[in-house]
Design a protein around this motif. Sequence first.
Motif, PDB file in Angstrom:
ATOM      1  N   ASN A 316      26.136 106.164  15.995  1.00 55.23           N
ATOM      2  CA  ASN A 316      27.158 106.190  14.957  1.00 55.23           C
ATOM      3  C   ASN A 316      27.714 104.782  14.790  1.00 55.23           C
ATOM      4  N   LEU A 317      27.359 104.136  13.696  1.00 52.83           N
ATOM      5  CA  LEU A 317      27.783 102.768  13.425  1.00 52.83           C
ATOM      6  C   LEU A 317      29.064 102.797  12.598  1.00 52.83           C
ATOM      7  N   VAL A 318      30.150 102.335  13.169  1.00 56.99           N
ATOM      8  CA  VAL A 318      31.418 102.280  12.452  1.00 56.99           C
ATOM      9  C   VAL A 318      31.551 100.891  11.829  1.00 56.99           C
ATOM     10  N   GLY A 319      31.469 100.858  10.509  1.00 55.91           N
ATOM     11  CA  GLY A 319      31.551  99.566   9.845  1.00 55.91           C
ATOM     12  C   GLY A 319      31.382  99.691   8.341  1.00 55.91           C
ATOM     13  N   ASP A 320      31.685  98.624   7.652  1.00 60.16           N
ATOM     14  CA  ASP A 320      31.474  98.545   6.214  1.00 60.16           C
ATOM     15  C   ASP A 320      29.980  98.675   5.916  1.00 60.16           C
ATOM     16  N   ALA A 321      29.627  99.478   4.915  1.00 58.71           N
ATOM     17  CA  ALA A 321      28.220  99.773   4.658  1.00 58.71           C
ATOM     18  C   ALA A 321      27.438  98.507   4.317  1.00 58.71           C
ATOM     19  N   LYS A 322      27.952  97.679   3.433  1.00 62.36           N
ATOM     20  CA  LYS A 322      27.229  96.484   3.010  1.00 62.36           C
ATOM     21  C   LYS A 322      27.023  95.528   4.180  1.00 62.36           C
ATOM     22  N   ALA A 323      28.096  95.215   4.881  1.00 62.52           N
ATOM     23  CA  ALA A 323      27.999  94.261   5.983  1.00 62.52           C
ATOM     24  C   ALA A 323      27.116  94.801   7.105  1.00 62.52           C
ATOM     25  N   THR A 324      27.221  96.086   7.406  1.00 64.17           N
ATOM     26  CA  THR A 324      26.420  96.681   8.474  1.00 64.17           C
ATOM     27  C   THR A 324      24.939  96.659   8.122  1.00 64.17           C
ATOM     28  N   LEU A 325      24.615  97.030   6.891  1.00 65.25           N
ATOM     29  CA  LEU A 325      23.207  97.034   6.471  1.00 65.25           C
ATOM     30  C   LEU A 325      22.625  95.619   6.460  1.00 65.25           C
ATOM     31  N   GLU A 326      23.415  94.648   6.078  1.00 68.56           N
ATOM     32  CA  GLU A 326      22.913  93.265   6.079  1.00 68.56           C
ATOM     33  C   GLU A 326      22.515  92.826   7.483  1.00 68.56           C
ATOM     34  N   GLN A 327      23.265  93.292   8.503  1.00 69.15           N
ATOM     35  CA  GLN A 327      22.917  92.957   9.879  1.00 69.15           C
ATOM     36  C   GLN A 327      21.771  93.816  10.401  1.00 69.15           C
ATOM     37  N   LEU A 328      21.605  94.993   9.842  1.00 64.16           N
ATOM     38  CA  LEU A 328      20.559  95.909  10.305  1.00 64.16           C
ATOM     39  C   LEU A 328      19.196  95.571   9.713  1.00 64.16           C
ATOM     40  N   ILE A 329      19.170  95.089   8.485  1.00 67.94           N
ATOM     41  CA  ILE A 329      17.907  94.858   7.766  1.00 67.94           C
ATOM     42  C   ILE A 329      16.925  93.970   8.540  1.00 67.94           C
ATOM     43  N   PRO A 330      17.348  92.838   9.143  1.00 64.37           N
ATOM     44  CA  PRO A 330      16.379  92.007   9.868  1.00 64.37           C
ATOM     45  C   PRO A 330      15.752  92.692  11.078  1.00 64.37           C
ATOM     46  N   LEU A 331      16.361  93.783  11.543  1.00 64.00           N
ATOM     47  CA  LEU A 331      15.864  94.475  12.723  1.00 64.00           C
ATOM     48  C   LEU A 331      14.881  95.597  12.386  1.00 64.00           C
ATOM     49  N   LEU A 332      14.670  95.862  11.093  1.00 58.53           N
ATOM     50  CA  LEU A 332      13.823  96.979  10.690  1.00 58.53           C
ATOM     51  C   LEU A 332      12.365  96.562  10.565  1.00 58.53           C
ATOM     52  N   ASP A 333      11.494  97.463  10.962  1.00 62.38           N
ATOM     53  CA  ASP A 333      10.051  97.237  10.920  1.00 62.38           C
ATOM     54  C   ASP A 333       9.501  97.803   9.612  1.00 62.38           C
ATOM     55  N   ALA A 334       8.906  96.931   8.802  1.00 58.08           N
ATOM     56  CA  ALA A 334       8.407  97.354   7.487  1.00 58.08           C
ATOM     57  C   ALA A 334       6.947  97.795   7.530  1.00 58.08           C
ATOM     58  N   HIS A 335       6.317  97.722   8.676  1.00 55.54           N
ATOM     59  CA  HIS A 335       4.876  98.016   8.755  1.00 55.54           C
ATOM     60  C   HIS A 335       4.652  99.495   9.059  1.00 55.54           C
ATOM     61  N   ARG A 336       4.444 100.265   8.020  1.00 51.43           N
ATOM     62  CA  ARG A 336       4.168 101.689   8.178  1.00 51.43           C
ATOM     63  C   ARG A 336       3.342 102.155   6.983  1.00 51.43           C
ATOM     64  N   GLY A 337       2.752 103.321   7.122  1.00 48.73           N
ATOM     65  CA  GLY A 337       1.884 103.836   6.064  1.00 48.73           C
ATOM     66  C   GLY A 337       2.653 104.227   4.809  1.00 48.73           C
ATOM     67  N   ARG A 338       1.903 104.510   3.725  1.00 48.98           N
ATOM     68  CA  ARG A 338       2.501 104.830   2.436  1.00 48.98           C
ATOM     69  C   ARG A 338       2.440 106.322   2.094  1.00 48.98           C
ATOM     70  N   GLU A 339       1.842 107.127   2.951  1.00 43.92           N
ATOM     71  CA  GLU A 339       1.634 108.517   2.590  1.00 43.92           C
ATOM     72  C   GLU A 339       2.958 109.253   2.349  1.00 43.92           C
ATOM     73  N   TRP A 340       3.918 109.073   3.244  1.00 49.69           N
ATOM     74  CA  TRP A 340       5.207 109.731   3.100  1.00 49.69           C
ATOM     75  C   TRP A 340       5.920 109.270   1.828  1.00 49.69           C
ATOM     76  N   TYR A 341       5.957 107.959   1.630  1.00 52.37           N
ATOM     77  CA  TYR A 341       6.604 107.399   0.441  1.00 52.37           C
ATOM     78  C   TYR A 341       5.960 107.946  -0.829  1.00 52.37           C
ATOM     79  N   ASP A 342       4.658 107.989  -0.861  1.00 55.56           N
ATOM     80  CA  ASP A 342       3.958 108.496  -2.046  1.00 55.56           C
ATOM     81  C   ASP A 342       4.267 109.969  -2.290  1.00 55.56           C
ATOM     82  N   THR A 343       4.388 110.748  -1.213  1.00 55.97           N
ATOM     83  CA  THR A 343       4.728 112.165  -1.352  1.00 55.97           C
ATOM     84  C   THR A 343       6.123 112.329  -1.944  1.00 55.97           C
ATOM     85  N   VAL A 344       7.078 111.555  -1.444  1.00 52.36           N
ATOM     86  CA  VAL A 344       8.452 111.619  -1.954  1.00 52.36           C
ATOM     87  C   VAL A 344       8.470 111.295  -3.443  1.00 52.36           C
TER      88      VAL A 344
END
Length: 597
Positions: A316-344
């Motif tokens: 549970n991250l207590v913080g402003d959404a914009k500022a929190t996401l800006e700090q979280l984005i560099p920690l996210l792994d973008a390497h994953r398949g497209r099957e789920w995204y395409d289904t959505v």
Amino acid sequence: MSPKVADHILQRLREWGVEQVFGYPGDGINGLLAAWGRAEDHPRFVQARHEEMAAFQAVGYAKFGGRLGVCAATSGPGAIHLLNGLYDAKLDHVPVLAIVGQTHRTAMGGSYQQEVDLHTLFKDVASDFVETVNVPEQLPNVLDRAIRTAYARRAPTAVIIPGDVQELDYSPPTHEFKMVPSSLDRSGWTAMPSQDSLERAAEVLNSGDKPAILIGQGAAGARTQVQRVAELLGAGVAKALLGKDALSDELPYVTGSIGLLGTRPSYELMRDCDTLLTIGSSFPYTQFLPEFGKARGVQIDIDPHMVGMRYPYEVNLVGDAKATLEQLIPLLDAHRGREWYDTVCANVRRWHEVMERRSQLSADPINPEYVAWALDPLVPGDAIVTSDSGSVANWYARHLTMRPGMRGSLSGTLATMGCGVPYAIGAKFAHPDRPVIALVGDGAMQMNGLAELITAAKYQDRWSDPRLVVGVWNNHDLNQVTWEMRAMEGSPSFLPSQELPDVQYAAFARSLGLTGVRVEKPGDVEAGWRAGLEADGPAVIEFLTDPAVPPIPPHATWEQMEATAASILKGDADRGPMVRQGFKAKVQEFLPGRGHQ
């Protein structure tokens, strides 16, 4: 003449940047009204037709204006009338200040006329701050704290001022014992979670192959960041109704609203995901979130009081959404398949096709879905859209495409009837240069929307963009409750409670000098909306709609959603304003009773 307490109150409101106060007069605030006269109506006093409507207008002003809404009422009945609008502010986390009169101090405790224990009355709705001003020296601290608290807690607050105190000469607090000075400034601030908690959140989000994001109104200031996270993770994004305008519906992975009024793609997104990121939402209906244990979860919310209670989140991250996401984005792994995204994305495309086909189905006389579907491409890009509660909220949730620059809201948590028109009026005062559209059922219109058309007529000259369009779904039925009775309670419609008289809404608008159009045939729906949007002032466009078109729940199958109520219920439905009891069995079969709100 020495300035009175009432004069100082208005001066302090001006110093806080308050430009409008929505209210209704009464002798409990006569001192304030006299001060308004001396102040040449600055801040402007906006006269509603009822104190509840003044509170709703303050909520609409605050929701769409991004600043404090202020309402004022007399003692006794006036104060009581404010409550429903103030509870709407409390439950939807909106900063509103109520300034309320009280009987003279000399009469307190004497069972005097209009004497009500206002502290007891307001102690729940204004639980973050409610105070009575008994001597001039309590100001400006009481007023300043009420305003700062309303902003900081995103909540309603109340200041009670006895009538005799309003007329006392103002004297500020002095530099001595038991005096409380005050100051105006309210600096900006940003809450941020710790680095360790951000890293734990990233581990959870990176672990999944089928990520889902749920956003609410708390994500509205972080549109760019939410979009970036969704694209990095290949996630679908569902929206709580209060977050409908927080992200564009034109993005291919935005599945739309969630819940009983939500979409099939949002239902499937939550049903099938393996990770969940919730941003700025306290959406309460757990049954529409992933099954417990099936998805790992992370929540971001600025309010520590609201985290960790809707789903068993790991972080549970207590913080402003914009500022929190800006700090979280560099920690996210973008390497994953497209099957789920395409289904959505494929589910979203199919949903739009199904909604278009459903809107084109014949009904008697007009399909209510078609009314909203026909409006959608006509909505100006800078429009503000309000929706009332009732079955009209289904059509708002499912057929209105939120595009960049548009705003929209409704009574999300209280889900009170009667907010659509006063919200729209509040929005017009917050943004007099923007078009506003209110979507309202006939029940809400009869409850109080008709009276507030008088307010719109009274103030239309103050709006640089004259467009305030009220669309009325006239089906002679309190339709949402009727469907809940049939589908959820297994009961036929109870006519004495559900049937509404046929009111000539457009004719009433014309009697006020406004534009009024009554649409009785499907072929005239688009022209009706265009007439409202092209009018040179407020307009009421009344559509005669069929109450027998069901608001299909999102967990109905695709095949059920594509089917017409007329064909499935053939032979059981009376195509007039009410249906026979034989309707019940087919409705129960057609609408499985899961997720009753």
